[in-house]
Design a protein around this motif. Structure first.
Motif, PDB file in Angstrom:
ATOM      1  N   ARG A 247       0.850  -1.195   0.000  1.00  7.75           N
ATOM      2  CA  ARG A 247       0.000   0.000   0.000  1.00  7.75           C
ATOM      3  C   ARG A 247       0.886   1.246   0.000  1.00  7.75           C
ATOM      4  NH1 ARG A 247      -5.497  -0.262   0.874  1.00  7.75           N
ATOM      5  NH2 ARG A 247      -5.441   1.865   1.692  1.00  7.75           N
ATOM      6  N   THR A 248       1.273   1.655  -1.200  1.00  6.63           N
ATOM      7  CA  THR A 248       2.112   2.847  -1.329  1.00  6.63           C
ATOM      8  C   THR A 248       1.380   3.894  -2.165  1.00  6.63           C
ATOM      9  OG1 THR A 248       3.137   2.125  -3.380  1.00  6.63           O
ATOM     10  CG2 THR A 248       4.200   1.415  -1.325  1.00  6.63           C
ATOM     11  N   VAL A 249       1.990   5.074  -2.218  1.00  2.00           N
ATOM     12  CA  VAL A 249       1.419   6.177  -2.992  1.00  2.00           C
ATOM     13  C   VAL A 249       1.296   5.806  -4.476  1.00  2.00           C
ATOM     14  CG1 VAL A 249       1.851   8.580  -3.687  1.00  2.00           C
ATOM     15  CG2 VAL A 249       2.205   7.882  -1.313  1.00  2.00           C
ATOM     16  N   GLN A 250       2.103   4.834  -4.908  1.00  2.00           N
ATOM     17  CA  GLN A 250       2.056   4.394  -6.303  1.00  2.00           C
ATOM     18  C   GLN A 250       0.644   3.977  -6.722  1.00  2.00           C
ATOM     19  OE1 GLN A 250       4.366   4.525  -8.688  1.00  2.00           O
ATOM     20  NE2 GLN A 250       2.776   3.783 -10.049  1.00  2.00           N
ATOM     21  N   GLU A 251      -0.091   3.386  -5.790  1.00  2.24           N
ATOM     22  CA  GLU A 251      -1.447   2.926  -6.121  1.00  2.24           C
ATOM     23  C   GLU A 251      -2.347   4.082  -6.525  1.00  2.24           C
ATOM     24  OE1 GLU A 251      -2.133   0.854  -2.382  1.00  2.24           O
ATOM     25  OE2 GLU A 251      -2.118  -1.024  -3.490  1.00  2.24           O
ATOM     26  N   LEU A 252      -2.190   5.217  -5.844  1.00  2.00           N
ATOM     27  CA  LEU A 252      -2.993   6.389  -6.189  1.00  2.00           C
ATOM     28  C   LEU A 252      -2.481   7.037  -7.474  1.00  2.00           C
ATOM     29  CD1 LEU A 252      -5.248   8.396  -5.575  1.00  2.00           C
ATOM     30  CD2 LEU A 252      -3.682   9.583  -4.011  1.00  2.00           C
ATOM     31  N   LYS A 253      -1.157   7.124  -7.591  1.00  8.31           N
ATOM     32  CA  LYS A 253      -0.588   7.728  -8.804  1.00  8.31           C
ATOM     33  C   LYS A 253      -1.052   6.977 -10.047  1.00  8.31           C
ATOM     34  CE  LYS A 253       3.709   9.714  -6.902  1.00  8.31           C
ATOM     35  NZ  LYS A 253       4.826  10.530  -7.377  1.00  8.31           N
TER      36      LYS A 253
ATOM     37  N   LEU B  99      -4.616   7.742 -10.910  1.00  9.73           N
ATOM     38  CA  LEU B  99      -4.780   9.108 -11.430  1.00  9.73           C
ATOM     39  C   LEU B  99      -4.288   9.233 -12.869  1.00  9.73           C
ATOM     40  CD1 LEU B  99      -3.837  11.293  -8.338  1.00  9.73           C
ATOM     41  CD2 LEU B  99      -6.113  10.914  -9.292  1.00  9.73           C
TER      42      LEU B  99
ATOM     43  N   ILE C 201      -7.869   2.704  -2.555  1.00 11.46           N
ATOM     44  CA  ILE C 201      -7.213   3.433  -1.463  1.00 11.46           C
ATOM     45  C   ILE C 201      -8.118   3.453  -0.229  1.00 11.46           C
ATOM     46  CG2 ILE C 201      -6.011   5.568  -0.848  1.00 11.46           C
ATOM     47  CD1 ILE C 201      -5.004   4.195  -3.444  1.00 11.46           C
TER      48      ILE C 201
END
Lengths: 363, 363
Positions: free
Chosen positions: B24-30, B33, B214
């Motif tokens: 669960r890192t910011v990569q999932e949101l990036k 998007l 997320i």
């Protein structure tokens, strides 16, 4: 299509909108995310560097022992008041009749927390020390909104704020700040956020007003208070598995804009002065004390709207996207200054106000 | 450093974790998007294409008239139960003793909504029709969690579910689904989500379990119900100015993964079978009915942990990051299968289980 939608469309198509930072698009989140490594671990139910570090920095900035990130101010403030009520074992608080909790939250405070509010002051003026002196003894907490948004963003003199704070401390009444626009008032008061916060027991700040983030809020106070607020955050359904989209963007835009509050304040004074020189217009406050103010016009929204639209089309300047009637022959709108105002072509702005003044004299 | 932290670290460093989709890192949101245009307008307090379109598609998928996006299931479900209680004018609901609302929400349902719950069934088994037949007359709503997560993700036979639904309709008891893992059970039931939802008056689904988003949830039902839920969403502080970070990522990962639920289910059956062939291990359910199951081990966490760590180090396979004691000489852990399982080197997995079986015979 309603009248207001037409004005809104003309405003949205204007090349130079005077208020705000930028359009609220996905770009704002993408830009904030570019500032962090993709391998950064997300937060998990309130834990992890990405949320804890930001909370710690905000606690320090606000001069409080501890801070908790919330998805919304609505949630944070109801919880703050609930904690103070529980501590005093009295379900009674006091706030302004145009407080956010009174008019924008569908009575969440009453429906979820069974807390009653004593309304202080009239709807068109600030809460004063003598109002506070009339407070019922069983009031657990007084909420002050700085600045008072629904009356144009007015502020008490700092000395009056100090006197209210001293009175509340003496009487055992907790003082909570609705600081949705706290950062925005530091230039007028010539105080740091921490200095202003020192007058309050608990403070809520927002990251999507002057800061221009996506959403999110911080609630700050002593550790015992913030720890209890986490329990209520879970109960409200606000302890999301991951809040990092909001903490990262709040952090990014806080760093970018908190230093620009003087610029926004100066912009607000400049723009308000232009309105006040225009026939039929006056601002509240007459001279802004933050980045925001209200513009009152002594013609109806229906009369003003076509004039505004033609001015937007002629100059590219967008003054407002909506007009709210105050009577059959008057209306008002709110202005909050952000990044856009500085880069505005001032000759176009002057031209827009000349046209507006001339048009108003014809109505 | 606690024992569990050591196991967690070894699991996090393992090359081939068997469970889940990814870290669960910011990569999932990036990544989510990247699927949308930067100029896409954000939602504003529940309005705008980015939220309304997703809600409409989810309503259609779930076979309900309307759907509302919530920041969390905690918020969505309390609100669902409150609406049904208000409609019946009875603050009483019924659910399983290990229901999320009973054990994970700090009693939000009681503290905020003053709703009492009748607990049906024992902690180690599902709610059955004969439990439901014992319900107090004044129960406004029965909540069923499909699958029942805290007992390994068990499911009633579909015919029993139909009988419970028919009984509730006859008695005027609303039936609400905690469908946190609804998508994950469609392969076992061989039913569409809409078919299963048709047995229920209201349904909550989550986007960060099998879907791997997320955060975020959908609450679906008839329009009158969902409209009322929006009022409560505002009261709870969940009507954020912008929820698009969650709606966009929920939408993106829903499209990507909802078609893989059969694959996750097959993976769960495969992995559970490996555990069940291993000395001292058994799974609940014996054969999974979704992508999840619990693994019970008849040695203590303290004894098992060093064995697991050395197996992770020898093979690169990471089986679990935590062990929860069930007694002084037994423990269990939860497994949820996602994208990772398919690409796992099966020879390594076989080797890990051979080592585990041998190690268990030595303890």
């Amino acid at each position: 299509m309603s009248t207001n939608q037409t004005l809104l469309q003309a405003f949205q198509q204007a090349s130079y909108p005077v208020a705000g930072h930028s359009k609220r698009t996905v770009q704002e989140l993408k830009r904030a995310l570019e500032s962090v490594d993709a391998n950064l671990a997300g937060d998990m139910y309130g834990t992890g560097h990405v949320i804890e570090d930001f909370q710690a920095r905000m606690a320090a900035y606000l001069g409080k022992e501890s801070a908790v990130f919330f998805p919304s101010g609505t949630m944070a403030q109801q919880i703050a008041l609930r904690i103070w009520c529980d501590q005093k074992n009295s379900p009674k608080v006091a706030y302004h009749p145009l407080c956010h909790l009174e008019i924008h939250e569908k009575d969440g405070l009453k429906e979820l927390h069974h807390i009653e509010a004593q309304l202080l002051a009239d709807t068109d003026r600030l809460i004063r020390l003598d109002d506070v002196e009339q407070l019922d003894e069983n009031v657990a907490c007084l909420l002050l909104e700085l600045p008072q948004r629904e009356i144009g963003g007015q502020l008490p003199d700092y000395s009056e704020l100090e006197a209210i704070s001293a009175f509340c401390r003496e009487r055992g009444i907790k003082l909570h700040m609705d600081g949705a626009r706290l950062f925005e008032i530091t230039p007028y008061y010539q105080k740091t956020a921490a200095e202003i916060c020192s007058l309050f027991d608990s403070v809520y700040v927002s990251f999507y007003k002057g800061i221009g983030g996506i959403a999110g809020a911080i609630l700050a106070g002593e550790s015992e208070f913030t720890e209890t607020s986490k329990v209520w955050k879970r109960r409200h359904g606000g302890d999301l598995i991951s809040l990092y989209p909001y903490t990262i963007s709040s952090d990014y835009y806080f760093e970018q804009r908190v230093g620009r509050m003087q610029q926004y304040y100066e912009g607000a004074k400049d723009l308000a002065s232009r309105y006040n020189q225009c026939y039929g217009f006056r601002t509240i406050p007459a001279e802004p004390v933050s980045n925001m103010f209200h513009v009152h016009v002594n013609v109806s929204a229906e009369e003003l709207e076509p004039q505004l639209i033609s001015i937007y089309e002629a100059t590219g300047i967008g003054l407002t996207g909506n007009l709210r009637p105050t009577s059959e022959s008057s209306c008002y709108f709110e202005v909050s200054i952000g990044d856009r105002y500085t880069d505005l072509p001032k000759s176009k702005l002057m031209e827009a106000f000349q046209l507006l003044d001339a048009a108003m004299k014809q109505i």
